[in-house]
Scaffold this active site. Structure first.
Site, PDB file in Angstrom:
ATOM      1  N   HIS A 152       1.383   4.066   2.091  1.00 33.21           N
ATOM      2  CA  HIS A 152       1.763   4.677   3.401  1.00 33.21           C
ATOM      3  C   HIS A 152       3.445   4.654   3.347  1.00 33.21           C
ATOM      4  CE1 HIS A 152      -1.945   3.777   5.843  1.00 33.21           C
ATOM      5  NE2 HIS A 152      -2.100   4.968   4.954  1.00 33.21           N
ATOM      6  N   ASP A 195      -0.311  -4.366   6.151  1.00 29.51           N
ATOM      7  CA  ASP A 195      -0.927  -3.672   7.449  1.00 29.51           C
ATOM      8  C   ASP A 195      -2.415  -4.563   7.631  1.00 29.51           C
ATOM      9  OD1 ASP A 195       1.267  -2.507   8.192  1.00 29.51           O
ATOM     10  OD2 ASP A 195       0.486  -0.548   8.118  1.00 29.51           O
ATOM     11  N   ASP A 222       5.865   4.522   5.215  1.00 30.06           N
ATOM     12  CA  ASP A 222       6.666   3.274   6.030  1.00 30.06           C
ATOM     13  C   ASP A 222       6.559   2.014   5.146  1.00 30.06           C
ATOM     14  OD1 ASP A 222       3.781   3.113   6.879  1.00 30.06           O
ATOM     15  OD2 ASP A 222       4.689   2.015   8.616  1.00 30.06           O
ATOM     16  N   HIS A 223       5.864   2.195   3.930  1.00 30.67           N
ATOM     17  CA  HIS A 223       5.796   1.094   3.119  1.00 30.67           C
ATOM     18  C   HIS A 223       6.193   1.201   1.617  1.00 30.67           C
ATOM     19  CE1 HIS A 223       3.480  -1.909   5.891  1.00 30.67           C
ATOM     20  NE2 HIS A 223       3.418  -0.641   6.467  1.00 30.67           N
ATOM     21  N   HIS A 231      -7.460  -1.061   5.434  1.00 30.60           N
ATOM     22  CA  HIS A 231      -6.331  -0.129   6.044  1.00 30.60           C
ATOM     23  C   HIS A 231      -6.181   1.037   4.951  1.00 30.60           C
ATOM     24  CE1 HIS A 231      -3.020   1.006   8.366  1.00 30.60           C
ATOM     25  NE2 HIS A 231      -2.225   1.096   7.378  1.00 30.60           N
ATOM     26  N   HIS A 242       0.809  -1.047  -0.224  1.00 29.44           N
ATOM     27  CA  HIS A 242      -0.256  -0.068  -0.057  1.00 29.44           C
ATOM     28  C   HIS A 242       0.854   1.288  -0.122  1.00 29.44           C
ATOM     29  CE1 HIS A 242       0.736  -0.805   4.169  1.00 29.44           C
ATOM     30  NE2 HIS A 242       0.282   0.537   4.696  1.00 29.44           N
ATOM     31  N   HIS A 250       4.571  -5.246  11.143  1.00 28.11           N
ATOM     32  CA  HIS A 250       5.023  -4.572  12.464  1.00 28.11           C
ATOM     33  C   HIS A 250       5.027  -5.553  13.369  1.00 28.11           C
ATOM     34  CE1 HIS A 250       4.450  -0.134  10.860  1.00 28.11           C
ATOM     35  NE2 HIS A 250       3.333  -0.844  10.096  1.00 28.11           N
TER      36      HIS A 250
END
Length: 254
Positions: A58, A133, A60-61, A114, A56, A171
């Site tokens: 975001h 996530d 941090d991805h 998400h 996805h 995570h």
């Protein structure tokens, strides 16, 4: 066919994953949380990066996409929403698409909730799924963009994978997830697992990967129908029971 998965911590609580198709020697990176750490791990392993597989958009991805692509020449594959970080994927994928890494085939699974376009990658030959996530050990992602119905449907698609499928979530949230799970479910299997998790984290051990079978048995979000009565929702549609549990987690202070 066989694959090798290399897992490593990065950022504050993310995991990075490098996957090598053993037949061809080609490797893929699942998401790009920290470009410097990923490039360091690649160099240490001596692996050739062929693909970046984003789950996805975001940061941090997908935030390390540009730096890693520039350093390795890897092709970026992911849902269309990844363009929100500034650059569209080289190949846009959605549910039911296939991605080839050498001889390894990844099935793309629609897993929105998400984020709206979130996807997961499942390699049947290795019995592994990279779920970003969407599903966590004893948890699931917050519904930042999607609806409870969408997330419930996504979780059901993942729950249909074989029970022994190794689930690599992004995570290390498991101890806090376990504390919440115990607040809504008193199943013996959950109590036993929670004890193991707390002990493992005290020793500094990872709790990822998990398995589909273990999550179906103990994860309160997958067990939502069985917990509906505890949420005051006996007889309600499954996604409404799920929504109640998700809302309870969002406000949980334990």
């Amino acid at each position: 066919m066989s694959i090798t998965v290399h897992q490593f911590p990065c950022l504050s609580d993310n995991y990075g994953f490098l996957v090598r198709d053993d037949a061809s020697g080609l490797a893929a990176c699942i998401d790009t949380p920290d470009a410097a750490v990923i490039l360091r791990e690649l160099n240490a392993l001596g692996w050739k990066l062929d693909l970046i597989l984003n789950t996805h958009w975001h940061p941090d991805h997908a935030g390390g996409n540009a730096e890693i692509k520039a350093a390795t020449g890897a092709h970026v594959i992911g849902p269309a929403e990844v363009e929100r970080i500034g650059q569209a994927p080289d190949r846009i994928v959605a549910g039911s698409d296939i991605v080839a890494l050498g001889e390894t085939r990844f099935e793309v699974i629609e897993s929105g909730g998400h984020t709206l376009g979130h996807v997961a990658y499942y390699a049947p030959a290795g019995d592994v799924a990279f779920v970003g996530d969407t599903l966590f050990a004893l948890g699931c992602g917050r519904l930042f963009e999607g609806t409870p119905q969408q997330m419930w449907d996504s979780l059901q698609r993942l729950a249909e994978l074989p029970d022994d499928t190794k689930v690599y979530c992004a995570h290390e949230y498991t101890a806090s997830n376990a504390r919440f799970a115990l607040s809504v479910d008193d199943a013996p299997a959950l109590k036993a697992r929670a004890g193991d998790i707390f002990a493992a984290r005290e020793r500094g051990e990872w709790t990822v990967p998990t398995t589909i079978g273990l999550e179906k048995a103990t994860n309160p979000f997958l067990r939502a129908p069985a917990l509906a009565g505890r949420m005051g929702l006996s007889g309600a549609p499954d996604h409404e029971a799920f929504a109640a549990i998700r809302a309870a987690k969002d406000s949980f202070k334990g």
